[in-house]
Design an enzyme around this catalytic site. Structure first.
Site, mmCIF file in Angstrom:
data_model
loop_
_atom_site.group_PDB
_atom_site.id
_atom_site.type_symbol
_atom_site.label_atom_id
_atom_site.label_comp_id
_atom_site.label_asym_id
_atom_site.label_seq_id
_atom_site.Cartn_x
_atom_site.Cartn_y
_atom_site.Cartn_z
ATOM 1 N N HIS A 135 30.209 60.764 51.002
ATOM 2 C CA HIS A 135 30.744 59.333 50.289
ATOM 3 C C HIS A 135 31.249 58.377 50.808
ATOM 4 O O HIS A 135 32.209 57.649 50.798
ATOM 5 C CB HIS A 135 31.041 59.317 48.765
ATOM 6 C CG HIS A 135 30.325 58.307 47.873
ATOM 7 N ND1 HIS A 135 31.114 57.105 46.792
ATOM 8 C CD2 HIS A 135 29.140 57.661 47.956
ATOM 9 C CE1 HIS A 135 30.838 56.445 46.162
ATOM 10 N NE2 HIS A 135 29.518 56.578 46.129
ATOM 11 N N HIS A 154 39.781 60.672 41.567
ATOM 12 C CA HIS A 154 39.247 61.418 42.768
ATOM 13 C C HIS A 154 38.344 62.393 42.147
ATOM 14 O O HIS A 154 37.723 61.579 40.852
ATOM 15 C CB HIS A 154 39.844 61.494 44.197
ATOM 16 C CG HIS A 154 38.591 61.566 44.953
ATOM 17 N ND1 HIS A 154 37.852 61.341 44.909
ATOM 18 C CD2 HIS A 154 39.184 61.756 46.405
ATOM 19 C CE1 HIS A 154 36.659 61.336 46.307
ATOM 20 N NE2 HIS A 154 37.752 61.860 47.504
ATOM 21 N N LYS A 202 43.219 55.042 30.538
ATOM 22 C CA LYS A 202 42.738 54.769 31.598
ATOM 23 C C LYS A 202 41.787 56.167 30.923
ATOM 24 O O LYS A 202 41.885 56.829 31.277
ATOM 25 C CB LYS A 202 43.266 55.590 32.874
ATOM 26 C CG LYS A 202 42.284 55.337 34.338
ATOM 27 C CD LYS A 202 42.787 54.863 35.370
ATOM 28 C CE LYS A 202 42.157 55.099 36.622
ATOM 29 N NZ LYS A 202 40.451 53.682 36.275
ATOM 30 N N MET A 229 38.054 58.114 32.196
ATOM 31 C CA MET A 229 38.260 58.725 33.095
ATOM 32 C C MET A 229 36.323 59.097 33.363
ATOM 33 O O MET A 229 36.033 59.361 32.181
ATOM 34 C CB MET A 229 38.627 60.278 33.397
ATOM 35 C CG MET A 229 40.056 60.311 33.079
ATOM 36 S SD MET A 229 41.761 59.473 33.855
ATOM 37 C CE MET A 229 40.823 60.263 35.550
ATOM 38 N N GLY A 230 36.289 58.740 34.474
ATOM 39 C CA GLY A 230 34.704 58.990 35.012
ATOM 40 C C GLY A 230 34.310 57.806 34.859
ATOM 41 O O GLY A 230 32.416 57.452 34.670
ATOM 42 N N PHE A 231 34.586 56.305 35.158
ATOM 43 C CA PHE A 231 33.851 55.354 34.962
ATOM 44 C C PHE A 231 35.391 54.526 35.926
ATOM 45 O O PHE A 231 36.359 54.154 36.626
ATOM 46 C CB PHE A 231 34.550 54.662 33.228
ATOM 47 C CG PHE A 231 33.632 55.091 32.160
ATOM 48 C CD1 PHE A 231 32.661 54.415 31.691
ATOM 49 C CD2 PHE A 231 34.385 55.721 30.793
ATOM 50 C CE1 PHE A 231 31.979 55.226 30.885
ATOM 51 C CE2 PHE A 231 33.144 56.503 30.146
ATOM 52 C CZ PHE A 231 32.206 56.198 30.300
ATOM 53 N N HIS A 287 34.479 52.291 39.416
ATOM 54 C CA HIS A 287 34.682 52.873 41.135
ATOM 55 C C HIS A 287 34.980 51.566 41.951
ATOM 56 O O HIS A 287 34.607 50.861 41.686
ATOM 57 C CB HIS A 287 33.396 53.088 40.976
ATOM 58 C CG HIS A 287 33.472 54.120 42.557
ATOM 59 N ND1 HIS A 287 33.869 53.578 43.627
ATOM 60 C CD2 HIS A 287 32.984 55.005 43.356
ATOM 61 C CE1 HIS A 287 33.345 54.971 45.148
ATOM 62 N NE2 HIS A 287 33.269 55.621 44.469
ATOM 63 N N ARG A 306 24.543 57.261 41.434
ATOM 64 C CA ARG A 306 24.179 58.396 41.652
ATOM 65 C C ARG A 306 24.088 59.092 39.920
ATOM 66 O O ARG A 306 23.472 59.583 39.661
ATOM 67 C CB ARG A 306 25.960 59.386 42.143
ATOM 68 C CG ARG A 306 25.124 59.084 43.776
ATOM 69 C CD ARG A 306 26.370 59.556 44.020
ATOM 70 N NE ARG A 306 27.356 58.703 44.136
ATOM 71 C CZ ARG A 306 29.452 59.105 43.857
ATOM 72 N NH1 ARG A 306 29.649 60.070 45.152
ATOM 73 N NH2 ARG A 306 29.975 58.404 43.456
ATOM 74 N N ASP A 353 31.046 60.881 38.212
ATOM 75 C CA ASP A 353 32.006 61.961 37.195
ATOM 76 C C ASP A 353 31.705 61.988 35.933
ATOM 77 O O ASP A 353 31.754 63.466 34.715
ATOM 78 C CB ASP A 353 33.128 62.213 37.700
ATOM 79 C CG ASP A 353 33.555 61.934 39.341
ATOM 80 O OD1 ASP A 353 32.768 62.857 40.050
ATOM 81 O OD2 ASP A 353 33.967 61.485 39.994
ATOM 82 N N ARG A 363 46.937 55.425 63.363
ATOM 83 C CA ARG A 363 48.138 55.656 62.078
ATOM 84 C C ARG A 363 48.387 53.832 62.199
ATOM 85 O O ARG A 363 48.729 53.590 62.918
ATOM 86 C CB ARG A 363 48.561 55.778 63.585
ATOM 87 C CG ARG A 363 51.148 56.272 63.212
ATOM 88 C CD ARG A 363 51.433 55.320 63.537
ATOM 89 N NE ARG A 363 52.833 55.484 63.115
ATOM 90 C CZ ARG A 363 54.232 55.227 62.157
ATOM 91 N NH1 ARG A 363 53.614 53.433 62.077
ATOM 92 N NH2 ARG A 363 54.636 55.623 62.566
#
Lengths: 386, 386
Positions: free
Chosen positions: A192, A227, A267, A269-271, A273, A282, A326, A370
């Site tokens: 990705h 992530h 928050k 999760m899984g929603f 991006h 996906r 996810d 850097r």
């Protein structure tokens, strides 16, 4: 470019940090080296996609045969790592470690023992990448065996990469359908572009450090719930909803739960991006496959999917936020009976191929990564002035 | 901002990737939270600087006393990590692992055992940062004891952080002067804004992963010869020059060696810096202190310094490239009899404080660090088209 202009995008959002020939992520498509993700999910195997990512082109029949054989023959891990996994059993039980932490340590230790560990070149990286791709499922499987207090299930060379992964975790040879669904999930998770873990691995590799170190850092990054950790967190959230409102998936209760979560600015999760604003290419692919398994299951897997779909509908209609991969992944792995804390390690078993492809690409045309920082600390003063 | 404009600076050179109140690196000064590096090297101890970086202000007398005591009391490492270090002995001997690799694995393992490992918050990070700062020198010392085949030298709470580090490595209590020089080297190495390892640690932490994971990744990054590994590489280069031209430091032979290296387009380690274009503020400070030790030494340490100075002169006059801190560091640690492969681990023993300060700062105001990439791969095609 003024500093202010650059800092408008915190977290490097939308900033191009480099070039890659490996992957294109955009609103309309996800492409691995020229092939669209839906095409790969429909027509390729994980072994084919791993070759594509690592070597750079679609394998010929003989290339695929040799590559698959090489992966299958390298699955065993050294006794010292198995000893470590046994030592880690009590830490996993006590909660001082989760499987991602143990996987991170085990991969670091594999590097300690690889006779080729200090070689830093695209060619050496590729050899080590193949070994790591072969060995990571074995670490996951043996670790789960230790957690379950059962005998270590040795890898079975006759099984595909995906089928063998499930077999080592559960001790049972999976059905063709289960093997194919996990195979597709590995394809979807394989790569990705400059996601946080891959970017970590490139920053590490760009100091001319070795691939085991870069992968160790990438595992640490993937663990985070912002992530890869989201596939576990998404399933945990569904478990929490069911625990709060009961098993009957009452739409009103689900909606109330969600509204409370919105009010709490929680928050979910899984929603959402960082890159995809109109949905993750996906997610639909995996949702469909996972739901097909759930529909045939004799347990209440389908009810979990229906709960997830209700949550998803509310997120889409009320917040205009779409599930990422996810979200269906959590539901799919749950349907397959995989222990939740192994979801992100399985993500590693796929993403190792993408990470390694990026490390190879970085080492092939290296420059230290850097950036600089804007100082917003105290004015200059003297240490002895008080 | 066009993609082309951004990509002009490959490796994120000169790109502001975020804000920090911890450190300012620029051509005219290096500042830790308002204090200039020469001021700190002259007037502060490593414990004071560690407190300054981690907590955010200069410690009061009572704060310093409590902090130093806390660090000293937490130096011991768990038996499982000592067992691992013994297991790693043969890997270190065979060369499949170098000390940086073993340190990386050991820190990852410490995370596995920390009962607070899964807590992600500035407060939890600070507690774990203190423990890690206390324990890293112990890992280094015990590892060197294993390499040397001697009894494990237990930490001595009566010694300062720096003196105890040297004591554990060598088994001998260092002179005040040696202890002070290593103390200053730790101050100089403690922090340097968004260098590659610190940036890695922030990218990892920004997924809301834990501090042990972020530090594990940072160690992997620091290993690279384009980063912390340069202090070892610089000393190895001087050894190679002496091995090629003999011990007499003949200026003509040194010049010939250097001219050959220039002709071979060889990268000479310990010179140049991504940010500093007119010299590294830290290099002169450490060179002076190291040379003073060498002048008093009864061995040929001074001859090594003189070789280094000749190389440095040629680099400056012919290439206009200045030494960075890693160049005098290599010579200084060599003068002190520290085994070369432990130079970068000692860098870790200092930089852990800077990394941890950045991880704390990241978690205090977090946003995922996730750039994008410019795709330069093949055009879209179909998998089944051949």
């Amino acid at each position: 470019m003024s500093a202010t202009a650059e800092l408008k995008s915190s977290g490097l959002e939308g900033m191009i940090a480099g070039k890659t020939a490996i992957c294109a992520v955009n609103q309309t498509s996800l492409i691995y080296r020229g092939y669209e993700i839906a095409d790969l999910a429909e027509n390729a195997t994980f072994e084919e996609v791993a070759f594509l990512l690592l070597v750079g082109h679609k394998p010929s029949e003989s290339e695929l045969k040799a590559f698959s054989k090489e992966l299958a023959s390298q699955r065993a891990i050294p006794g010292a790592v198995i000893d470590y996994l046994r030592t880690a059993g009590p830490w996993l039980k006590s909660g001082s470690a989760v499987p991602m932490d143990v996987l991170r340590t085990a991969v670091s230790m594999l590097g300690n023992m690889d006779p080729n560990s200090q070689a830093v070149s695209p060619e050496a990286d590729l050899e080590k990448a193949k070994t790591l791709t072969a060995q990571i499922p074995t670490i996951i499987g043996h670790m789960q065996n230790v957690i379950d207090g059962r005998e270590i299930v040795k890898p079975d060379e006759s099984l595909s990469h995906a089928a063998n992964l499930l077999y080592m975790i559960t001790g049972e040879k999976p059905s063709d359908e289960h093997a194919r669904v996990i195979d597709v999930s590995l394809i979807l998770y394989a790569e990705h572009d400059y996601n946080a873990s891959t970017f970590s691995s490139r920053v590490i590799a760009a100091t001319l450090s070795d691939i085991h170190g870069a992968v160790t850092g990438a595992i640490a990054a993937l663990k985070g719930p912002l992530h890869g950790g989201a596939n576990e967190a998404a399933m945990e959230m569904l478990r929490e909803i069911r625990s709060d409102i009961g098993k009957d998936n009452d739409p009103k209760k689900i909606q109330d739960w969600m509204h409370q979560a919105f009010a709490d600015k929680r928050k979910l999760m899984g929603f959402g991006h960082r890159v995809y604003k109109n949905g993750d290419h996906r997610a639909g692919i995996l949702h469909k496959l996972g739901r097909q398994l759930a529909e045939k299951a004799t347990d209440d897997s389908l009810a979990w999917f229906e709960l997830g779909e209700e949550v998803q509908k509310i997120m889409e209609t009320e917040k205009n936020i779409y599930p990422n991969v996810d979200f269906p992944c959590g539901l799919t792995y749950f349907t397959m009976g995989i222990p939740v804390p192994q979801y992100t390690p399985i993500f590693v078993a796929a993403r190792i191929t993408g990470w390694a492809a990026h490390i190879i690409e970085q080492h092939a045309n290296n420059r230290l990564i850097r950036p600089i920082a804007e100082y917003v600390g105290p004015e200059l003063k003297k240490w002895n002035d008080g």
